[in-house]
Every structure is written in C-alpha cells, then in structure tokens.
Design an enzyme around this catalytic site. Structure first.
Site, PDB file in Angstrom:
ATOM      1  N   ASP A   9      34.810  14.630  34.306  1.00 56.50           N
ATOM      2  CA  ASP A   9      36.007  15.167  33.658  1.00 56.50           C
ATOM      3  C   ASP A   9      37.241  14.310  33.923  1.00 56.50           C
ATOM      4  O   ASP A   9      37.910  13.872  33.006  1.00 56.50           O
ATOM      5  CB  ASP A   9      36.248  16.642  34.055  1.00 56.50           C
ATOM      6  CG  ASP A   9      36.302  16.861  35.572  1.00 56.50           C
ATOM      7  OD1 ASP A   9      36.100  15.899  36.340  1.00 56.50           O
ATOM      8  OD2 ASP A   9      36.548  18.008  35.987  1.00 56.50           O
ATOM      9  N   ASP A  26      40.499  10.559  39.215  1.00 60.44           N
ATOM     10  CA  ASP A  26      41.767  10.826  39.902  1.00 60.44           C
ATOM     11  C   ASP A  26      41.943   9.786  41.016  1.00 60.44           C
ATOM     12  O   ASP A  26      42.280   8.642  40.726  1.00 60.44           O
ATOM     13  CB  ASP A  26      41.705  12.273  40.412  1.00 60.44           C
ATOM     14  CG  ASP A  26      43.009  12.778  40.991  1.00 60.44           C
ATOM     15  OD1 ASP A  26      44.066  12.501  40.413  1.00 60.44           O
ATOM     16  OD2 ASP A  26      42.973  13.473  42.029  1.00 60.44           O
ATOM     17  N   ASP A  84      39.028  23.303  35.965  1.00 62.97           N
ATOM     18  CA  ASP A  84      39.538  24.564  36.533  1.00 62.97           C
ATOM     19  C   ASP A  84      40.692  24.396  37.508  1.00 62.97           C
ATOM     20  O   ASP A  84      40.936  23.311  38.056  1.00 62.97           O
ATOM     21  CB  ASP A  84      38.418  25.282  37.294  1.00 62.97           C
ATOM     22  CG  ASP A  84      38.150  24.615  38.657  1.00 62.97           C
ATOM     23  OD1 ASP A  84      37.957  23.381  38.683  1.00 62.97           O
ATOM     24  OD2 ASP A  84      38.168  25.319  39.682  1.00 62.97           O
TER      25      ASP A  84
HETATM   26  P1  IMP Z   1      38.772  12.139  42.691  1.00 61.36           P
HETATM   27  O1  IMP Z   1      37.563  12.100  43.552  1.00 61.36           O
HETATM   28  O2  IMP Z   1      40.043  12.250  43.483  1.00 61.36           O
HETATM   29  O3  IMP Z   1      38.837  11.044  41.656  1.00 61.36           O
HETATM   30  O4  IMP Z   1      38.750  13.522  41.957  1.00 61.36           O
HETATM   31  C1  IMP Z   1      38.016  13.750  40.850  1.00 61.36           C
HETATM   32  C2  IMP Z   1      37.746  15.226  40.746  1.00 61.36           C
HETATM   33  O5  IMP Z   1      38.843  16.015  41.268  1.00 61.36           O
HETATM   34  C3  IMP Z   1      37.633  15.585  39.290  1.00 61.36           C
HETATM   35  O6  IMP Z   1      36.316  15.414  38.833  1.00 61.36           O
HETATM   36  C4  IMP Z   1      38.067  17.027  39.323  1.00 61.36           C
HETATM   37  O7  IMP Z   1      36.957  17.842  39.648  1.00 61.36           O
HETATM   38  C5  IMP Z   1      39.085  17.098  40.433  1.00 61.36           C
HETATM   39  N1  IMP Z   1      40.439  16.988  39.873  1.00 61.36           N
HETATM   40  C6  IMP Z   1      41.260  15.916  39.900  1.00 61.36           C
HETATM   41  N2  IMP Z   1      42.399  16.154  39.252  1.00 61.36           N
HETATM   42  C7  IMP Z   1      42.298  17.424  38.788  1.00 61.36           C
HETATM   43  C8  IMP Z   1      43.154  18.250  37.982  1.00 61.36           C
HETATM   44  O8  IMP Z   1      44.256  17.874  37.549  1.00 61.36           O
HETATM   45  N3  IMP Z   1      42.673  19.486  37.683  1.00 61.36           N
HETATM   46  C9  IMP Z   1      41.474  19.946  38.115  1.00 61.36           C
HETATM   47  N4  IMP Z   1      40.634  19.206  38.830  1.00 61.36           N
HETATM   48  C10 IMP Z   1      41.036  17.957  39.177  1.00 61.36           C
HETATM   49 MG    MG Z   2      34.856  17.071  38.961  1.00 68.14          MG
END
Ligand code: IMP
Ligand code: MG
Length: 176
Positions: free
Chosen positions: A100, A103, A159
C-alpha cells in the site's frame, strides 16, 4: 472513536491510475509471475490491480504475506516479523510485490530481501502510495501510484487502528 478525515484521492482518480499502472506493468511480466501482496493494507489495491492485469490478458498467481512492525497508531517501529509467509515456491520465478505505502522503506526492504532469499529470479515492486520525504532505508519501487506528502492516510484498504479500510477512496486524517 473515528477521527475526522479529508478526501485526498477520489475513487475515479485511483481507478485511472490503477489502469495506467497495469498498462506499464503488463509488458514487464513473465508468464509464470507470482504477485505477492502485503496484507492487510494492500488488499483493495491488489484486487483492483490483479483484475486490471487480467483485463490486459495477464494471468497472475496470487499469494500473500503479513509482515508486522511493532507499534500501533500512526507510527511504526523498525523491527519487523513475518506473521504470514507466502506459500508459493519462488525459486527461479518472477515476483511482483505489491504494497500500500512506501514510507520509511523498512517494510519493503525487509519483504524484498525475504523474497530474494527464497530464490526469486526477478523482483518488481509496485506501491499505491510513496512518501519519499519519510525514507530511512534506501529502497524504491519500480511502479508507484501516487507520490504523496508526509500525511497520514486512510481508505482503499489502508487503516488507522483498523478503521477506514472500507472507504473506496483515500483520505487524510484531519489535523486535530
Ligand atoms: P514503512 O516500513 O515505514 O515503509 O511503512 C510501511 C507501512 O506502514 C505501510 O505498508 C503501512 O502499513 C504503514 N503506513 C505508513 N504510512 C501510513 C499511513 O499514512 N497510513 C496508514 N498506514 C501507514
Ligand atoms: Mg502495510
């Protein structure tokens, strides 16, 4: 309690972008591709993307993984565990990894390493949303739906504490 939200991307905008992504992805796919979706956030995106690929004559084998980073609410920690592993044999196969949101990059980096360690011969990644300003781990996706600023988003599978996944569009949590 459900905090207030503000629409960010309409259902029509998302559908148009999913179709454009499918157009771009189709010529890159091999016949035996496995599409691995990271649950739960990417389930709506993956369902639309798989059907858009099907409409272009591309059959995909669907599989899923659940990775969880400790923490809840609007932050995630850097520590990831595999809660559900994929079931397909990946040795020598092309994988299209779908998530999705890209980040900090921690999740996608972990997932990519896991899939390559299982012997995948080629890995392409596709994310609905990319927040480049948040990156901590240097990882990119070959296919990105929308680049968005550092806002917390919900809807279209995504979510806030298990709320708002059912929305057909993407919204931001309104500032308190
Ligand atoms: P990362 O590991 O920091 O890249 O985070 C990725 C995961 O964090 C995504 O797949 C989401 O499940 C969650 N995430 C990051 N940003 C958001 C947001 O704005 N809303 C909801 N979930 C988020
Ligand atoms: Mg996720």
């Amino acid at each position: 309690m459900r905090p207030p939200i503000q629409p960010l991307l309409t259902a029509a905008e998302i559908q148009a972008r999913v179709n454009a992504l499918a157009d771009a992805i189709t010529p890159r796919l091999q016949p035996d591709v496995v599409m691995i979706t990271l649950l739960t956030g990417a389930f709506v995106f993956a369902a639309d993307l798989a059907r858009a690929l099907s409409a272009r004559g591309v059959p995909v084998c669907l599989d899923f993984m659940i990775l969880s980073s400790y923490g809840s609410g609007t932050t995630s920690s850097g520590s990831i565990t595999t809660r559900l592993d994929c079931r397909q044999e990946l040795t020598g196969r092309q994988v299209l990894l779908v998530d999705d949101i890209l980040d900090t990059g921690t999740t996608l980096d972990f997932a990519k390493r896991l899939i390559l360690a299982k012997g995948s011969s080629q890995l392409l990644t596709c994310v609905l949303l990319d927040k480049p300003s948040r990156r901590k781990v240097p990882v990119e996706a070959e296919f990105v739906g929308f680049r968005v600023p550092d806002l917390f988003v919900v809807g279209y599978g995504i979510d806030y504490n298990e709320m708002y996944r059912e929305l057909p569009y993407v919204a931001t949590l309104a500032a308190p």
